[in-house]
Design a protein around this motif. Structure first.
Motif, mmCIF file in Angstrom:
data_model
loop_
_atom_site.group_PDB
_atom_site.id
_atom_site.type_symbol
_atom_site.label_atom_id
_atom_site.label_comp_id
_atom_site.label_asym_id
_atom_site.label_seq_id
_atom_site.Cartn_x
_atom_site.Cartn_y
_atom_site.Cartn_z
ATOM 1 N N GLY A 23 -27.666 43.989 17.781
ATOM 2 C CA GLY A 23 -27.927 42.732 18.472
ATOM 3 C C GLY A 23 -29.118 42.772 19.418
ATOM 4 N N LEU A 24 -30.270 43.268 18.950
ATOM 5 C CA LEU A 24 -31.456 43.299 19.803
ATOM 6 C C LEU A 24 -31.927 41.882 20.122
ATOM 7 C CD1 LEU A 24 -33.740 46.171 18.399
ATOM 8 C CD2 LEU A 24 -32.284 46.185 20.421
ATOM 9 N N THR A 25 -32.340 41.685 21.360
ATOM 10 C CA THR A 25 -32.887 40.406 21.788
ATOM 11 C C THR A 25 -34.363 40.582 22.140
ATOM 12 O OG1 THR A 25 -32.187 40.828 24.080
ATOM 13 C CG2 THR A 25 -30.663 39.614 22.663
ATOM 14 N N GLY A 26 -35.038 39.483 22.355
ATOM 15 C CA GLY A 26 -36.447 39.547 22.716
ATOM 16 C C GLY A 26 -37.319 38.940 21.643
ATOM 17 N N PRO A 27 -38.626 39.095 21.785
ATOM 18 C CA PRO A 27 -39.550 38.512 20.812
ATOM 19 C C PRO A 27 -39.377 39.138 19.437
ATOM 20 C CG PRO A 27 -40.709 40.007 22.294
ATOM 21 C CD PRO A 27 -39.338 39.841 22.856
ATOM 22 N N ARG A 28 -39.703 38.351 18.418
ATOM 23 C CA ARG A 28 -39.573 38.841 17.055
ATOM 24 C C ARG A 28 -40.650 39.874 16.761
ATOM 25 N NH1 ARG A 28 -34.924 38.321 15.330
ATOM 26 N NH2 ARG A 28 -35.818 38.920 13.316
ATOM 27 N N ASP A 29 -40.235 41.057 16.375
ATOM 28 C CA ASP A 29 -41.161 42.106 15.978
ATOM 29 C C ASP A 29 -40.468 42.988 14.955
ATOM 30 O OD1 ASP A 29 -39.350 43.595 17.459
ATOM 31 O OD2 ASP A 29 -40.683 43.824 19.185
ATOM 32 N N GLU A 30 -41.085 44.123 14.631
ATOM 33 C CA GLU A 30 -40.533 44.996 13.608
ATOM 34 C C GLU A 30 -39.173 45.546 14.003
ATOM 35 O OE1 GLU A 30 -43.534 45.004 14.705
ATOM 36 O OE2 GLU A 30 -44.917 44.827 13.005
ATOM 37 N N PHE A 31 -38.958 45.765 15.307
ATOM 38 C CA PHE A 31 -37.690 46.344 15.743
ATOM 39 C C PHE A 31 -36.549 45.332 15.659
ATOM 40 C CE2 PHE A 31 -40.722 49.174 17.985
ATOM 41 C CZ PHE A 31 -40.310 50.364 17.418
ATOM 42 N N THR A 32 -36.796 44.085 16.056
ATOM 43 C CA THR A 32 -35.743 43.076 15.939
ATOM 44 C C THR A 32 -35.445 42.790 14.466
ATOM 45 O OG1 THR A 32 -37.455 41.370 16.198
ATOM 46 C CG2 THR A 32 -36.217 42.005 18.161
ATOM 47 N N ASP A 33 -36.480 42.826 13.606
ATOM 48 C CA ASP A 33 -36.227 42.661 12.174
ATOM 49 C C ASP A 33 -35.361 43.795 11.640
ATOM 50 O OD1 ASP A 33 -37.727 40.366 12.175
ATOM 51 O OD2 ASP A 33 -39.558 41.324 11.424
ATOM 52 N N LEU A 34 -35.680 45.019 12.054
ATOM 53 C CA LEU A 34 -34.876 46.167 11.632
ATOM 54 C C LEU A 34 -33.452 46.054 12.159
ATOM 55 C CD1 LEU A 34 -34.579 48.981 10.355
ATOM 56 C CD2 LEU A 34 -35.478 49.947 12.490
ATOM 57 N N SER A 35 -33.310 45.618 13.413
ATOM 58 C CA SER A 35 -31.973 45.459 13.996
ATOM 59 C C SER A 35 -31.160 44.425 13.241
ATOM 60 C CB SER A 35 -32.106 45.059 15.468
ATOM 61 O OG SER A 35 -30.858 44.688 16.005
ATOM 62 N N ASP A 36 -31.770 43.275 12.941
ATOM 63 C CA ASP A 36 -31.042 42.228 12.220
ATOM 64 C C ASP A 36 -30.658 42.694 10.816
ATOM 65 O OD1 ASP A 36 -31.366 40.662 14.430
ATOM 66 O OD2 ASP A 36 -33.042 39.498 13.622
ATOM 67 N N THR A 37 -31.575 43.413 10.157
ATOM 68 C CA THR A 37 -31.257 43.934 8.830
ATOM 69 C C THR A 37 -30.130 44.944 8.882
ATOM 70 O OG1 THR A 37 -33.572 43.629 8.160
ATOM 71 C CG2 THR A 37 -32.223 45.087 6.803
ATOM 72 N N PHE A 38 -30.138 45.796 9.908
ATOM 73 C CA PHE A 38 -29.090 46.798 10.061
ATOM 74 C C PHE A 38 -27.742 46.133 10.351
ATOM 75 C CE2 PHE A 38 -26.726 50.105 12.350
ATOM 76 C CZ PHE A 38 -26.894 51.175 11.489
ATOM 77 N N ASP A 39 -27.754 45.104 11.214
ATOM 78 C CA ASP A 39 -26.512 44.382 11.514
ATOM 79 C C ASP A 39 -25.966 43.692 10.274
ATOM 80 O OD1 ASP A 39 -26.594 45.204 14.116
ATOM 81 O OD2 ASP A 39 -27.426 43.342 14.907
ATOM 82 N N THR A 40 -26.861 43.105 9.466
ATOM 83 C CA THR A 40 -26.425 42.467 8.223
ATOM 84 C C THR A 40 -25.814 43.486 7.273
ATOM 85 O OG1 THR A 40 -28.161 40.791 8.438
ATOM 86 C CG2 THR A 40 -27.174 41.076 6.262
ATOM 87 N N MET A 41 -26.434 44.664 7.197
ATOM 88 C CA MET A 41 -25.895 45.721 6.346
ATOM 89 C C MET A 41 -24.517 46.149 6.819
ATOM 90 S SD MET A 41 -27.332 49.583 5.708
ATOM 91 C CE MET A 41 -26.786 50.031 7.355
ATOM 92 N N LEU A 42 -24.337 46.308 8.145
ATOM 93 C CA LEU A 42 -23.035 46.696 8.672
ATOM 94 C C LEU A 42 -21.977 45.637 8.373
ATOM 95 C CD1 LEU A 42 -23.844 48.253 12.181
ATOM 96 C CD2 LEU A 42 -23.157 49.437 10.097
ATOM 97 N N ALA A 43 -22.362 44.362 8.506
ATOM 98 C CA ALA A 43 -21.403 43.297 8.231
ATOM 99 C C ALA A 43 -20.966 43.317 6.762
ATOM 100 C CB ALA A 43 -22.016 41.944 8.593
#
Length: 360
Positions: free
Chosen positions: A105-125
């Motif tokens: 659940g990374l917050t902040g401006p959209r960058d490579e890390f937030t994209d990676l975080s969202d992808t990782f969270d989707t994978m976990l779900a």
């Protein structure tokens, strides 16, 4: 530490290069004695050699300060940059230990890390849903396979305890019935396994022919259940496995018959070409029945019946909860789409859309 040393080395090298350029430029200062611009000023101007020596001394001090600034600033920047990766690493370790409910659940401006975080969270779900479904499948399959065996053992124990007081023709019939139930569950599980691991053998076909053949096989059952059949069968050319698609249609028809109204219900079978996508063939089965919740996608989960986990008390209406699961597996094997929609007045509409050609 590696990033810190890299940043510090970059700062020092860039500073050294700048100072080297300045030092080389200073070598073009004339080498003859210099005088002050104002003759009244006391003392002579420094010579080129004195300027170069002073420059070297200042350069050494500057490079030392740049190294300290590079290490300190590099450590701070590296920490800021790597903090999101540390959060993702902690989540990955928790997932490796079996905890799939944690999210980065990374917050902040959209960058490579937030994209990676969202992808990782989707994978976990998705992993959590898959793991939970697998656990339910294993538990339900064990229960479904154990039930007929336990019933058979009970009947055999009773017959052994009182052999003279048994109605053996009735006992054999009941043993045969429960044994057949176990065989049906095992066959359905094997079919699901095959669908997940073996691509179907495809050939050109028409879903209109498949639907008509399947409909002929259920007409007698529909008459027994007092269910009226409606059809709108139009040409629907597709490519697929004839046997599997016939099984898909039969499963949908049986499901629609057994979960219909007690009396006076109806079933509608339609085939044709998708008007919105002319390259796709469509088969739809609709039935009257009880009201269903808005979300019915879970009905394709193995062993989940329309009434929940428990089987119907009526042996005629009883199923194994695998019909729609097999349908979903056949649709996936044919790279198609399956849509389940509850009807406002009760009942269910199942829409199967298949491409005209199946990718290799």
């Amino acid at each position: 530490m590696k990033l810190t040393l890299t940043y510090a080395l970059f700062v020092v090298v860039a500073g050294a290069f700048t100072l080297a350029v300045i030092y080389l430029a200073m070598r073009f200062v004339p080498n003859y004695p210099l005088t002050a611009a104002n003759p009244r000023d006391e003392g002579g101007a420094p010579s080129r050699q004195e300027i170069l020596e002073t420059l070297l001394e200042a350069s050494g001090i500057t490079l030392l300060l740049l190294a300290l600034v590079g290490v300190g600033g590099g450590w701070f920047i590296a920490g800021r940059v790597l903090r999101p990766l540390q959060d993702i690493t902690r989540a990955a370790r928790r997932a490796a230990d079996g905890s799939l409910d944690h999210r980065v659940g990374l917050t902040g401006p959209r960058d490579e890390f937030t994209d990676l975080s969202d992808t990782f969270d989707t994978m976990l779900a998705r992993l959590q849903r898959s793991f939970d479904a697998q656990q339910r499948f294993a538990a339900n399959a064990s229960h479904e396979l154990r039930t007929p065996l336990a019933i058979n053992r009970t009947m055999l124990d009773v017959a052994t305890a009182d052999p003279d007081g048994q109605d053996y023709p009735r006992l054999v019939a009941r043993l045969r019935e429960t044994n057949q139930r176990g065989i049906e569950v095992t066959d359905a599980l094997l079919q699901l396994s095959v669908l997940e691991n073996t691509p179907p053998t495809t050939q050109p076909l028409d879903l209109a022919d498949t639907g008509s053949e399947a409909l002929d096989l259920v007409r007698e059952e529909a008459g027994t259940r007092d269910v009226t059949l409606f059809t709108d069968i139009r040409p629907a050319p597709a490519t697929g496995d004839v046997v599997l698609l016939r099984q898909l249609t039969l499963n949908l028809l049986h499901n629609a018959l057994r979960h219909n109204l007690p009396t006076g219900g109806s079933l509608t079978l339609t085939t044709g070409v998708d008007p919105a996508h002319p390259g796709r063939a469509v088969l739809t089965v609709s039935n009257t029945g009880p009201l269903l919740p808005d979300t019915v996608d879970h009905l394709t989960e193995p062993f989940l019946r329309g009434s929940g986990r428990l089987a119907e008390k009526d042996p005629v209406r009883r199923g194994h909860g695998l019909g729609l699961a097999i349908v979903a597996g056949i649709v996936r094997a044919h790279h198609g789409d399956l849509l389940l929609t509850p009807d406002p007045g009760g009942g269910l509409t199942v829409r199967v859309s298949l491409p005209a050609g199946v990718p290799a």
